[in-house]
Enzyme design. Structure first.
Site, PDB file in Angstrom:
ATOM      1  N   ASP A 120       0.841  -0.377   8.521  1.00 47.18           N
ATOM      2  CA  ASP A 120       1.595   0.662   8.968  1.00 47.18           C
ATOM      3  C   ASP A 120       1.171   0.621  10.456  1.00 47.18           C
ATOM      4  O   ASP A 120       2.592   1.225  11.391  1.00 47.18           O
ATOM      5  CB  ASP A 120       1.431   2.119   8.675  1.00 47.18           C
ATOM      6  CG  ASP A 120       2.269   2.040   7.610  1.00 47.18           C
ATOM      7  OD1 ASP A 120       3.756   1.531   7.410  1.00 47.18           O
ATOM      8  OD2 ASP A 120       2.292   2.873   6.191  1.00 47.18           O
TER       9      ASP A 120
ATOM     10  N   HIS B  38      -6.883   1.393   2.844  1.00 45.30           N
ATOM     11  CA  HIS B  38      -6.445   0.540   1.502  1.00 45.30           C
ATOM     12  C   HIS B  38      -6.407   0.725   0.791  1.00 45.30           C
ATOM     13  O   HIS B  38      -7.351   0.485   0.897  1.00 45.30           O
ATOM     14  CB  HIS B  38      -5.814  -0.908   2.149  1.00 45.30           C
ATOM     15  CG  HIS B  38      -4.350  -1.164   1.380  1.00 45.30           C
ATOM     16  ND1 HIS B  38      -4.562  -1.778  -0.206  1.00 45.30           N
ATOM     17  CD2 HIS B  38      -3.288  -1.516   1.840  1.00 45.30           C
ATOM     18  CE1 HIS B  38      -3.326  -2.465   0.014  1.00 45.30           C
ATOM     19  NE2 HIS B  38      -2.004  -1.812   0.529  1.00 45.30           N
TER      20      HIS B  38
ATOM     21  N   HIS C 262       1.228   6.693   1.537  1.00 40.34           N
ATOM     22  CA  HIS C 262       2.418   5.560   1.086  1.00 40.34           C
ATOM     23  C   HIS C 262       3.482   5.120   3.114  1.00 40.34           C
ATOM     24  O   HIS C 262       2.304   4.839   4.285  1.00 40.34           O
ATOM     25  CB  HIS C 262       3.035   5.549   0.107  1.00 40.34           C
ATOM     26  CG  HIS C 262       3.792   4.445  -0.496  1.00 40.34           C
ATOM     27  ND1 HIS C 262       3.351   2.848  -0.065  1.00 40.34           N
ATOM     28  CD2 HIS C 262       4.384   4.202  -1.067  1.00 40.34           C
ATOM     29  CE1 HIS C 262       3.653   1.780  -0.718  1.00 40.34           C
ATOM     30  NE2 HIS C 262       4.532   2.730  -2.168  1.00 40.34           N
TER      31      HIS C 262
HETATM   32  C1  1VU Z   1       1.617  -0.332   4.150  1.00 40.11           C
HETATM   33  C2  1VU Z   1       2.294   0.691   3.255  1.00 40.11           C
HETATM   34  C3  1VU Z   1       0.801   1.545   2.906  1.00 40.11           C
HETATM   35  O1  1VU Z   1       0.898   2.367   2.241  1.00 40.11           O
HETATM   36  S1  1VU Z   1      -0.479   1.074   2.819  1.00 40.11           S
HETATM   37  C4  1VU Z   1      -0.779   2.992   3.383  1.00 40.11           C
HETATM   38  C5  1VU Z   1      -0.299   4.132   4.145  1.00 40.11           C
HETATM   39  N1  1VU Z   1      -1.586   5.115   4.213  1.00 40.11           N
HETATM   40  C6  1VU Z   1      -2.431   5.677   5.367  1.00 40.11           C
HETATM   41  O2  1VU Z   1      -2.410   4.468   5.679  1.00 40.11           O
HETATM   42  C7  1VU Z   1      -2.745   7.225   4.878  1.00 40.11           C
HETATM   43  C8  1VU Z   1      -4.249   6.243   5.743  1.00 40.11           C
HETATM   44  N2  1VU Z   1      -4.797   6.367   4.244  1.00 40.11           N
HETATM   45  C9  1VU Z   1      -5.088   6.618   3.379  1.00 40.11           C
HETATM   46  O3  1VU Z   1      -4.888   7.660   2.813  1.00 40.11           O
HETATM   47  C10 1VU Z   1      -6.053   5.813   2.459  1.00 40.11           C
HETATM   48  O4  1VU Z   1      -6.957   5.520   2.889  1.00 40.11           O
HETATM   49  C11 1VU Z   1      -4.690   4.964   1.458  1.00 40.11           C
HETATM   50  C12 1VU Z   1      -4.217   4.468   1.607  1.00 40.11           C
HETATM   51  C13 1VU Z   1      -4.201   6.260   0.037  1.00 40.11           C
HETATM   52  C14 1VU Z   1      -6.304   4.928  -0.032  1.00 40.11           C
HETATM   53  O5  1VU Z   1      -6.376   5.736  -0.908  1.00 40.11           O
HETATM   54  P1  1VU Z   1      -8.074   5.489  -1.910  1.00 40.11           P
HETATM   55  O6  1VU Z   1      -7.602   4.143  -1.954  1.00 40.11           O
HETATM   56  O7  1VU Z   1      -8.017   6.478  -2.763  1.00 40.11           O
HETATM   57  O8  1VU Z   1      -9.427   4.978  -0.750  1.00 40.11           O
HETATM   58  P2  1VU Z   1     -10.891   4.090  -1.099  1.00 40.11           P
HETATM   59  O9  1VU Z   1     -10.515   5.100  -2.187  1.00 40.11           O
HETATM   60  O10 1VU Z   1     -10.615   2.625   0.045  1.00 40.11           O
HETATM   61  O11 1VU Z   1     -11.161   5.767   0.168  1.00 40.11           O
HETATM   62  C15 1VU Z   1     -12.399   5.691  -0.448  1.00 40.11           C
HETATM   63  C16 1VU Z   1     -12.541   6.975   0.953  1.00 40.11           C
HETATM   64  O12 1VU Z   1     -12.688   6.705   2.007  1.00 40.11           O
HETATM   65  C17 1VU Z   1     -11.216   7.725   3.114  1.00 40.11           C
HETATM   66  N3  1VU Z   1      -9.944   7.155   3.560  1.00 40.11           N
HETATM   67  C18 1VU Z   1      -9.819   5.982   3.084  1.00 40.11           C
HETATM   68  N4  1VU Z   1      -8.097   6.270   4.567  1.00 40.11           N
HETATM   69  C19 1VU Z   1      -9.012   6.942   5.489  1.00 40.11           C
HETATM   70  C20 1VU Z   1      -8.245   7.134   6.538  1.00 40.11           C
HETATM   71  N5  1VU Z   1      -7.013   6.461   6.536  1.00 40.11           N
HETATM   72  N6  1VU Z   1      -9.086   8.092   7.101  1.00 40.11           N
HETATM   73  C21 1VU Z   1      -9.656   9.221   6.711  1.00 40.11           C
HETATM   74  N7  1VU Z   1     -10.381   8.954   5.431  1.00 40.11           N
HETATM   75  C22 1VU Z   1     -10.518   7.504   4.664  1.00 40.11           C
HETATM   76  C23 1VU Z   1     -11.136   8.894   1.295  1.00 40.11           C
HETATM   77  O13 1VU Z   1     -11.409   9.837   2.078  1.00 40.11           O
HETATM   78  C24 1VU Z   1     -12.447   8.285   0.146  1.00 40.11           C
HETATM   79  O14 1VU Z   1     -13.005   9.862   1.184  1.00 40.11           O
HETATM   80  P3  1VU Z   1     -13.947  10.404  -0.260  1.00 40.11           P
HETATM   81  O15 1VU Z   1     -14.386   8.958  -0.829  1.00 40.11           O
HETATM   82  O16 1VU Z   1     -12.785  10.537  -0.825  1.00 40.11           O
HETATM   83  O17 1VU Z   1     -15.056  11.210   0.391  1.00 40.11           O
HETATM   84  O1  OAA Z   2       0.145  -1.762  -1.455  1.00 42.42           O
HETATM   85  C1  OAA Z   2      -0.139  -0.559  -1.198  1.00 42.42           C
HETATM   86  O2  OAA Z   2      -0.458   0.441  -2.455  1.00 42.42           O
HETATM   87  C2  OAA Z   2       0.420   0.041  -0.221  1.00 42.42           C
HETATM   88  C3  OAA Z   2       1.106  -1.099   0.473  1.00 42.42           C
HETATM   89  O3  OAA Z   2       0.561  -1.232   1.319  1.00 42.42           O
HETATM   90  C4  OAA Z   2       2.349  -0.910   0.495  1.00 42.42           C
HETATM   91  O4  OAA Z   2       3.163  -0.927  -0.374  1.00 42.42           O
HETATM   92  O5  OAA Z   2       2.932  -2.134   1.278  1.00 42.42           O
END
Ligand code: 1VU
Ligand code: OAA
Length: 377
Positions: free
Chosen positions: A313, A262, A223
């Site tokens: 981010d 995302h 996050h």
């Molecule tokens: C601005 C504030 C925020 O909170 S924005 C999010 C910030 N977090 C990050 O940048 C951490 C890296 N990103 C991630 O871990 C994920 O993309 C997050 C944001 C948690 C979303 O997860 P989720 O909803 O499960 O993603 P998804 O279903 O679209 O994933 C599908 C497959 O793609 C992969 N994927 C996703 N993101 C990444 C990444 N950054 N790097 C490498 N691989 C990624 C996932 O692992 C998933 O693959 P699989 O199906 O498990 O094989």
């Molecule tokens: O909406 C989300 O899951 C994460 C995000 O981009 C935020 O909180 O700004």
């Protein structure tokens, strides 16, 4: 053989968990609105105080309302001595997000929200105090016990953050970037930290508990912690070529690339283009020839290889770095901003509350009897 990860319904993805009038995320593919205003419009034409007012009070302020709100916030910056005493005892190697969490909780002891009628006052106090709080601790613990004056002449929260960090008036460019950054981070519907705040609010708990819990949720690298994690990654690379080689290796090892992907957006995060543009401006301002080109290359490779895009981010990492902000303070800036969204959601939850209590699909053993302790393996 390991079983395939069950993803579809996991993490409550795609399920509505309630209503909100505060924000839409990704409704036209990649858009983001706060109370109907596009975030691009807000970041180009408003200040963070106007956005805070919009989220917390329901409308954009007129000039007189804005002036009064800013004057009020400026008058609430003072850190109580008991809070300073606690901050001075937190070690230098603590994570600043833990300092934010403790600081917020301590203020809840000193200035408890005793009734929901006090929610606006309690929020304004946190908004005014957070930048000085984190930078008081940072300067004391990292700068030979230096005690900064949190009551600066800064006109805005954006300026107050930079002024209390560096103990001097920041440049106009840096204040402009901080304004945009605080607006971009202010609100995002039912993300993990906001949902934490709403769950806490739904038990009729106090505001400081809701915000303290939300800070804990934001801290994680999946996050808000991703801006810091992205910086830790990109600062290792000395050229776009090296960045490309390393990213390809990480993807082959199935590592997560921080600052990408995302839970809701599918093709882009609308906040990225805005902060990326500011990062490029800052890069030119400081004469950078490495970090911005490295960041741009990572963006290009991630899209080419995986169709994964930068979230809000990723370019925040380089932008903050160019302004001389230490990496570990990146996510606390997110707190100073998202506090507005969290609090607005707490107000909304309280106004139409039912305790949030979902069900779970049980996957454990069938009912069984307790074996006497002497007979257990
Ligand atoms: C601005 C504030 C925020 O909170 S924005 C999010 C910030 N977090 C990050 O940048 C951490 C890296 N990103 C991630 O871990 C994920 O993309 C997050 C944001 C948690 C979303 O997860 P989720 O909803 O499960 O993603 P998804 O279903 O679209 O994933 C599908 C497959 O793609 C992969 N994927 C996703 N993101 C990444 C990444 N950054 N790097 C490498 N691989 C990624 C996932 O692992 C998933 O693959 P699989 O199906 O498990 O094989
Ligand atoms: O909406 C989300 O899951 C994460 C995000 O981009 C935020 O909180 O700004």
């Amino acid at each position: 053989m390991t079983e395939a990860k069950k993803l579809s319904g996991a993490g409550l993805r795609g399920q509505s968990a309630g209503e909100t009038a505060l924000c839409t995320v990704g409704q036209t593919g990649s858009g983001l609105t706060y109370r109907g205003y596009d975030v691009k419009d807000l970041s180009a034409n408003a200040t963070f105080e106007e956005v805070a007012y919009l989220l917390l009070k329901g409308k954009l302020p007129n000039q007189a309302e804005l002036d009064a709100y800013k004057t009020k916030l400026k008058g609430l910056r003072d850190l109580p001595q008991a809070l300073k005493d606690v901050l001075e005892r937190i070690p230098a190697d603590a994570h600043p997000m833990d300092v934010m969490r403790t600081g917020c909780s301590m203020l809840g002891n000193l200035e408890t929200e005793n009734s929901f009628d006090e929610q606006q006052e309690a929020t304004d106090r946190l908004l005014a105090v957070f930048p000085g709080l984190i930078n008081y601790w940072y300067n004391f613990s990292h700068n030979n016990g230096k005690r900064i004056n949190e009551n600066t002449d800064a006109d805005t929260i954006a300026e107050q953050f930079l002024w209390t960090l560096h103990d001097k008036k920041p440049s106009d460019l840096h204040v402009q970037v901080m304004q945009a950054s605080l607006i971009l981070y202010a609100e995002h519907e039912f993300n993990a930290s906001t949902f934490t705040a709403r769950v806490c609010a739904s038990t009729l708990s106090d505001l400081h508990s809701c915000i303290t819990g939300a800070i804990g949720s934001l801290r994680g690298p999946l996050h808000g912690g991703a801006n810091e994690a992205a910086m830790d990654m990109i600062e290792n690379w000395k050229s776009p070529e090296e960045a490309e080689k390393e990213i390809m290796g990480m993807l082959e090892r199935k590592d997560k690339i921080m600052g990408f992907g995302h839970a809701i957006y599918r093709t882009s995060d609308p906040r990225n283009a805005i902060i990326k543009e500011w990062s490029e401006k800052l890069s030119k301002d400081v004469g950078d020839t490495v970090l911005y080109p490295v960041s741009a290359k990572v963006e290009e490779v991630m899209w080419r290889e995986k169709k994964l895009f930068c979230n809000a981010d990723f370019f925040h990492a380089s932008a903050y770095h160019f302004m001389g902000i230490p990496t570990k303070l990146f996510t606390p800036i997110f707190v100073c901003s998202r506090l507005t969204g969290w609090a607005a959601h707490v107000f909304e939850q309280r106004a139409n509350n039912r305790i949030i209590r979902p069900s779970a699909d049980y996957t454990g053993p069938e009912p069984r009897e307790v074996t006497p302790i002497s007979e257990r393996d």
